[in-house]
Design an enzyme around this catalytic site. Structure first.
Site, PDB file in Angstrom:
ATOM      1  N   TYR A   3       0.857  -1.194   0.000  1.00  0.00           N
ATOM      2  CA  TYR A   3       0.000   0.000   0.000  1.00  0.00           C
ATOM      3  C   TYR A   3       0.889   1.239   0.000  1.00  0.00           C
ATOM      4  O   TYR A   3       1.841   1.331   0.786  1.00  0.00           O
ATOM      5  CB  TYR A   3      -0.908   0.001   1.223  1.00  0.00           C
ATOM      6  CG  TYR A   3      -1.799   1.220   1.318  1.00  0.00           C
ATOM      7  CD1 TYR A   3      -3.019   1.251   0.673  1.00  0.00           C
ATOM      8  CD2 TYR A   3      -1.401   2.341   2.043  1.00  0.00           C
ATOM      9  CE1 TYR A   3      -3.849   2.362   0.744  1.00  0.00           C
ATOM     10  CE2 TYR A   3      -2.214   3.463   2.115  1.00  0.00           C
ATOM     11  CZ  TYR A   3      -3.431   3.464   1.461  1.00  0.00           C
ATOM     12  OH  TYR A   3      -4.228   4.589   1.536  1.00  0.00           O
ATOM     13  N   HIS A   4       0.584   2.205  -0.860  1.00  0.00           N
ATOM     14  CA  HIS A   4       1.429   3.385  -1.048  1.00  0.00           C
ATOM     15  C   HIS A   4       0.975   4.517  -0.133  1.00  0.00           C
ATOM     16  O   HIS A   4      -0.097   5.089  -0.318  1.00  0.00           O
ATOM     17  CB  HIS A   4       1.360   3.842  -2.501  1.00  0.00           C
ATOM     18  CG  HIS A   4       2.527   4.684  -2.936  1.00  0.00           C
ATOM     19  ND1 HIS A   4       2.965   5.780  -2.229  1.00  0.00           N
ATOM     20  CD2 HIS A   4       3.363   4.566  -4.001  1.00  0.00           C
ATOM     21  CE1 HIS A   4       3.996   6.311  -2.853  1.00  0.00           C
ATOM     22  NE2 HIS A   4       4.269   5.588  -3.926  1.00  0.00           N
ATOM     23  N   GLY A   5       1.768   4.832   0.894  1.00  0.00           N
ATOM     24  CA  GLY A   5       1.487   5.997   1.723  1.00  0.00           C
ATOM     25  C   GLY A   5       1.796   7.279   0.977  1.00  0.00           C
ATOM     26  O   GLY A   5       2.251   7.253  -0.177  1.00  0.00           O
TER      27      GLY A   5
ATOM     28  N   GLU B 107      -2.667   6.925  -5.419  1.00  0.00           N
ATOM     29  CA  GLU B 107      -2.973   6.472  -4.061  1.00  0.00           C
ATOM     30  C   GLU B 107      -2.205   7.278  -3.032  1.00  0.00           C
ATOM     31  O   GLU B 107      -2.714   7.569  -1.943  1.00  0.00           O
ATOM     32  CB  GLU B 107      -2.617   4.991  -3.937  1.00  0.00           C
ATOM     33  CG  GLU B 107      -3.054   4.340  -2.648  1.00  0.00           C
ATOM     34  CD  GLU B 107      -2.874   2.839  -2.700  1.00  0.00           C
ATOM     35  OE1 GLU B 107      -3.879   2.129  -2.897  1.00  0.00           O
ATOM     36  OE2 GLU B 107      -1.717   2.375  -2.581  1.00  0.00           O
TER      37      GLU B 107
END
Length: 321
Positions: free
Chosen positions: A125-127, A198
């Protein structure tokens, strides 16, 4: 020769400067030196009471950072003896690992699920900024002696000064064929399907913004390698993007692909990375089906381990408990 009009301009400017200087001297002469000395005497302890703790904290942080690097001195020697770029990667990895441990209390749950040998595709998951992936790559290099290749967004390759860094750490734009080639060679490869969209347009509710991206699933199917889902708790609380004008900036991004969104933060929130069970492509499985399976796995990690909506204050408190 200088004209008479120019002479008049210079004379007027000189007279103005002289008048300004004389006024400044009069202001200084009117100052009550004893009064300002008293004011300084009053606020001096207040200044010291705030500055000294900051300097001491900074000194302790730098000391801990140095000791962490020193702890890996044998790794440096071994890596530099093998290849100068291996040594450079190891030194930078130790610095990132120190940063993660000290500033974010970075931990990994499930590091053993990343294989010590053989290829695997890591999907994370890309912060807002993917510093959690930097910490993971550093930990793998230091503890598993494995270098994770990565796929980066195209705009990274147009930032002045980053080319050497991207080359040494083998970050590529990531076409389907290049990803398959890396995996067929037995390497680890990391991809964030959400990418910049994202990163910049997600929020504290942690939506997964992958759209219809299935390239990572196609690469895993063609190379016949497992996909390892990864999520880091509180990753969106370390950096945030302002909600004001977000909709307008997203429309601009969709048209230009330029990440013109301001970022703020670098809060020392608790980071804990969770690595899910490997997902192996099934026989005759489509890329759409595999992509959805991986997306559901990442969503499950978010649901199980992330406070929703995310809260910066609570994420800071997580460092203490």
């Amino acid at each position: 020769m200088m004209s008479a009009s120019n002479n008049g301009i210079w004379e007027g400017t000189w007279e103005y400067c002289l008048g300004y200087w004389e006024g400044f001297q009069e202001t200084l002469s009117d100052l009550d030196i004893d009064y300002w000395r008293w004011v300084l005497w009053v606020i001096y302890p207040i200044i010291l009471s705030f500055l000294l703790p900051i300097f001491i904290l900074l000194f302790l942080y730098c000391s801990a950072f140095f000791l962490h690097l020193y702890n890996y001195r044998h790794n440096f020697r071994e890596a530099y003896n093998h290849d100068v770029w291996d040594g450079a990667r190891t030194a930078i990895a130790a610095a990132w690992d120190a940063q993660g441990r000290i500033w974010h209390g970075f931990e990994i749950d499930g590091l053993e699920k990343i294989p010590d040998k053989g290829a695997a595709l890591i999907v994370y998951y890309h912060g807002t900024l993917p510093i959690d992936f930097y910490y993971l790559a550093a930990r793998c290099l230091l503890e598993k002696k494995r270098h994770i290749r990565a796929v980066g967004d195209n705009f990274l390759f147009h930032i002045p000064g980053l080319r050497r860094f991207l080359e040494v750490f083998r970050v590529t734009p990531g076409t389907l064929q290049s990803c398959v080639s890396v995996l067929n060679d037995g390497h680890l490869l990391a991809i964030a399907p959400g990418g910049v969209r994202e990163a910049l347009f997600g929020d504290e509710n942690y939506p997964i913004l992958w759209g219809k991206r299935q390239g990572f699933a196609k690469a895993a199917i063609q190379a016949n390698v497992p996909i390892i889902p990864v999520f880091t708790q509180n990753v969106r609380e370390a950096f945030r993007t302002p909600k004001v004008t977000r909709a307008c900036l997203r429309r601009l991004y969709e048209k230009t692909r330029l990440p013109l969104v301001p970022i703020y933060g670098f809060f020392p929130v608790k980071f804990k990375m969770f690595i899910g069970d490997p997902i192996y492509p099934k026989k005759d499985q489509t890329s759409e089906s595999l992509s959805n399976e991986v997306m559901n796995s990442v969503g499950t990690l978010i649901y199980q381990h992330q406070r929703l909506p995310g809260n910066i204050l609570f994420a800071l408190i997580d460092r203490l408990v």
